[in-house]
Design a protein around this motif. Structure first.
Motif, mmCIF file in Angstrom:
data_model
loop_
_atom_site.group_PDB
_atom_site.id
_atom_site.type_symbol
_atom_site.label_atom_id
_atom_site.label_comp_id
_atom_site.label_asym_id
_atom_site.label_seq_id
_atom_site.Cartn_x
_atom_site.Cartn_y
_atom_site.Cartn_z
ATOM 1 N N ASN A 136 0.685 -0.738 0.512
ATOM 2 C CA ASN A 136 -0.148 -0.039 -0.303
ATOM 3 C C ASN A 136 1.015 0.974 -0.177
ATOM 4 N N GLY A 137 0.703 1.900 -0.719
ATOM 5 C CA GLY A 137 1.360 3.808 -0.869
ATOM 6 C C GLY A 137 2.553 2.972 -1.699
ATOM 7 N N CYS A 138 2.528 2.070 -2.324
ATOM 8 C CA CYS A 138 3.483 2.138 -3.673
ATOM 9 C C CYS A 138 3.511 2.073 -4.637
ATOM 10 N N GLU A 139 2.085 2.996 -4.977
ATOM 11 C CA GLU A 139 1.695 2.614 -6.193
ATOM 12 C C GLU A 139 2.351 2.861 -7.895
ATOM 13 N N GLN A 185 -2.069 -6.248 -5.173
ATOM 14 C CA GLN A 185 -3.435 -5.569 -5.338
ATOM 15 C C GLN A 185 -3.521 -4.361 -5.946
ATOM 16 N N HIS A 186 -2.821 -3.386 -5.180
ATOM 17 C CA HIS A 186 -2.474 -2.071 -5.299
ATOM 18 C C HIS A 186 -1.930 -1.507 -6.599
ATOM 19 N N LEU A 187 -0.561 -2.341 -7.158
ATOM 20 C CA LEU A 187 0.630 -1.988 -7.601
ATOM 21 C C LEU A 187 0.471 -2.015 -9.530
ATOM 22 N N THR A 188 -0.583 -1.236 -10.178
ATOM 23 C CA THR A 188 -0.997 -1.215 -11.115
ATOM 24 C C THR A 188 -0.083 -0.468 -12.375
ATOM 25 N N ALA A 189 1.014 -0.034 -11.909
ATOM 26 C CA ALA A 189 2.013 0.017 -12.895
ATOM 27 C C ALA A 189 3.726 -0.961 -12.418
ATOM 28 N N VAL A 211 -2.275 -14.091 -8.655
ATOM 29 C CA VAL A 211 -2.462 -13.447 -9.287
ATOM 30 C C VAL A 211 -3.227 -11.884 -9.865
ATOM 31 N N THR A 212 -3.779 -11.667 -8.383
ATOM 32 C CA THR A 212 -4.512 -10.112 -8.683
ATOM 33 C C THR A 212 -3.212 -9.140 -8.469
ATOM 34 N N GLY A 213 -3.680 -8.399 -9.867
ATOM 35 C CA GLY A 213 -2.587 -7.129 -9.858
ATOM 36 C C GLY A 213 -1.310 -7.637 -10.611
#
Length: 665
Positions: A160-163, A184-188, A204-206
């Motif tokens: 979290n916070g490392c997008e 999950q939150h690492l879209t980049a 495989v999420t994210g």
């Protein structure tokens, strides 16, 4: 002056005011020296310094105020030092963007270590070797590349916070499980390296935006990944070749590299070190810009004939040939072993060796049968079970039996050739022949030697699970190549000894003299065995030496057919030669059949005699019961006494008749 290079000068201290007057200095190299601590006083005047390299020193401690006057520092390199704790002085570098701590024995990183580094983009703590907990990355909102490889990390937090993270290197750790929400939150995220860990599954999420994925070295990770979950994936390294089947098109299956080439045998460390310490490789950018690259995936290890996606055997010709070999070897070797060891005839030393050879060849037939059954059960979908089969104990046992059978067969053939040569020599000199006990001792030594050789791949000298055929092949680790070359040289030596022995045997005999020797059929039979096995071994030896010389003109399909058909072929050919051309087999088989018929007849005659005896006993018992009934009704009558006496005579006659019909034992 904007740059100063002082590397490789054996500097062990930096005096006060060494850089006075260099307020505009931007880059300073102090690497490859003998510094034991950061020169605080010497660096105090470099307020404009942006990049500093202190790698390859002996720094063990960094004071808390070491970087107090270096607020403009953007790049700090502390690789290859002796720091055992993460320095708190880093907090003062609020503009720091790249931080390198490779190969330092750091044991612990505080939770607030990175909270004051909002501009940090590259963090490298790889090779610390002592970090067991994942550091707290709170506050590193600009982080793009994270390298924590070669540590002892077991668990991963939620990022979290490392997008903005684009690249994560966590290879060579001890990560066993990854939670579903970890990425999950690492879209980049574009590159993820989890090689050489202890993973058994991968959420495989994210990870839908990944272009580079490395999972090699996770032996327990046997599940197949779906190509739908990784639509942008371009480069991947997997533990097993079967996991690449979903990402490689059917056209590429036929264009895969020869598994005998050394390019496929590069270790995982080569790929890992290639990207170490780089923010984003140029390959990653090229894949995004090149439209042609969007239609292909580079996956290693690549599937091929030795690691197929659909069928283990690959063709019906190989499949039919293997099944024929399996059936013939099991049936024929079983018949030969029974006629040799069960027959009441004399078992000569040569016949004893032939019987042992049949037992050993049946093991080869059984191992080929296991492969045939696996091919049948996984028909059309071998990729689903390939990793399980290749890494399982069943594959190792199958390879063990195959190599043990092959080596024992060669050693027993060598013993038989030497025994035949010695028997002819003793017969011509009218000396005593070699006893059967001596042959038994040598045979036991052959089994022990073959067992010692076969155990080596289980001790990682060679490998049975290097392919789905479960045979040690001359590619992979150097130990596998060395094992195969040593095995071929040893077997070639055995065939050379057999050839020389029989050549001298026939050269020393005069014309027609062989037929005058007792048991000359065994001498001829061993000669046929030697000729057939030597001819069939030539392709195997040629393939091994060609791989040693890097001769890749033979296609993998041909190599596979040789290993599946030619290698086990002696297992069914040896007993067939004995059954068709050796008179001993016909004699022993005839005697066994006669014994079987005699046993059946004797059992039938015993049953007939026992049945007749039971019938007579029943008749006599009924007569006795009738007499008893009559005597009870006419008790005291005179005529009755006569009938009782006559009935008694009948009973005695019945008893005497039944005793006479019992067979003698």
């Amino acid at each position: 002056l904007s740059a100063r290079r002082l590397d490789a000068n054996h500097i062990y201290s930096v005096p006060h005011n060494s850089f006075s007057g260099l307020s505009s200095l931007r880059h300073l190299w102090l690497d490859d020296n003998s510094l034991t601590e950061v020169p605080v006083q010497g660096l105090s005047s470099l307020s404009s310094l942006q990049a500093m390299t202190l790698a390859l020193n002996k720094i063990t401690r960094i004071p808390d105020d070491a970087f107090a006057n270096l607020s403009s520092l953007v790049v700090l390199d502390l690789n290859y030092n002796n720091l055992d704790e993460f320095p708190t002085a880093i907090k003062a570098l609020i503009n720091l963007k790249e931080l390198f701590f490779y190969d330092n024995p750091i044991q612990f990183v505080g939770k607030s270590a990175f909270q004051h580094l909002p501009e940090l983009r590259t963090l490298s703590l790889n090779g610390a070797t002592e970090i067991t907990e994942f550091p707290d990355l709170t506050g590193t909102k600009s982080l793009e590349s994270l390298d924590l490889s070669y540590n002892l990390i077991q668990d991963l937090p939620t990022f979290n916070g490392c997008e903005r993270l684009q690249k994560i290197d966590l290879h060579h750790n001890e990560i066993q499980e990854i939670q579903t929400s970890t990425f999950q939150h690492l879209t980049a995220l574009r590159s993820l390296d989890l090689s050489s860990n202890l993973l058994s599954s991968l959420p495989v999420t994210g990870l839908h935006g990944l272009t580079h994925l490395k999972l090699a070295g996770n032996a327990d990770l046997q599940e197949l990944l779906s190509a739908e979950n990784f639509p942008k994936l371009r480069v991947m390294e997997m533990p097993y070749a079967f996991q690449c089947c979903a990402f490689v098109s059917c056209e590429n299956h036929n264009k895969l590299s020869n598994p005998w080439d050394k390019d496929e045998n590069r270790s995982t460390d080569h790929f890992v070190k290639k990207d170490s310490g780089i923010l984003l490789s140029q390959e990653l950018l090229d894949f995004e810009e090149d439209p042609k690259a969007l239609h292909s995936v580079q996956c290693t290890p690549a599937p091929g004939p030795f690691r197929p996606c659909d069928h283990l055997f690959g063709s019906w010709l190989i499949r039919t040939g293997v099944w024929i070999i399996v059936v013939l070897s099991l049936v024929c070797n079983g018949l030969v072993a029974v006629t040799v060891f069960v027959s009441p005839t004399y078992i000569s030393p040569a016949k004893h060796l032939i019987g042992l050879l049949a037992v050993v060849n049946s093991l080869m037939g059984f191992s080929s049968g296991v492969l045939a059954v696996v091919d049948t059960l996984t028909f059309g979908s071998f990729a689903k079970y390939g990793a399980w089969w290749e890494s399982g104990i069943g594959c190792r046992i199958t390879g063990f039996m195959s190599v043990f059978s092959s080596e024992t067969c060669i050693f027993l053939l060598t013993t038989a050739a030497l025994e035949r040569g010695l028997s002819i020599k003793c017969a011509k000199r009218l000396e005593s022949k070699s006893t059967k006990n001596n042959v038994k001792i040598v045979s036991a030594f052959c089994f022990i030697l073959a067992l010692a050789i076969t155990v080596l791949p289980l001790l990682h000298v060679g490998e049975y699970g290097i392919s789905s055929l479960c045979l040690p092949l001359p590619f992979g680790e150097p130990s596998s190549l060395g094992f195969m070359v040593a095995l071929v040289l040893l077997n070639s030596l055995c065939y050379f000894v057999m050839t020389v022995t029989y050549t001298r045997l026939y050269c020393n005999l005069e014309k027609g003299e062989l037929d005058n020797f007792w048991d000359c059929s065994m001498i001829k039979h061993v000669a046929w065995l030697l000729f057939a096995n030597c001819i069939l071994y030539f392709p195997v030896a040629f393939l091994s030496f060609s791989s040693l010389l890097n001769l890749s003109f033979i296609s993998p399909e041909v190599i596979k057919s040789i290993l599946l058909v030619i290698v086990p072929l002696p297992a069914c050919l040896n007993p067939l030669l004995y059954m068709l051309f050796n008179p001993h087999f016909k004699e022993d088989l005839g005697i066994l059949l006669k014994q079987t018929l005699l046993l059946k007849k004797s059992k039938q005659s015993s049953l007939v005699s026992l049945n007749s005896e039971d019938a007579e006993k029943q008749s006599c018992d009924s007569t006795q019961a009738l007499v008893t009934f009559t005597s009870s009704e006419n008790l005291g009558d005179g005529p009755e006494s006569k009938s009782v006496s006559s009935a008694s005579q009948i009973i005695e006659a019945c008893h005497s008749q039944s005793v006479a019909s019992v067979p003698c034992h």
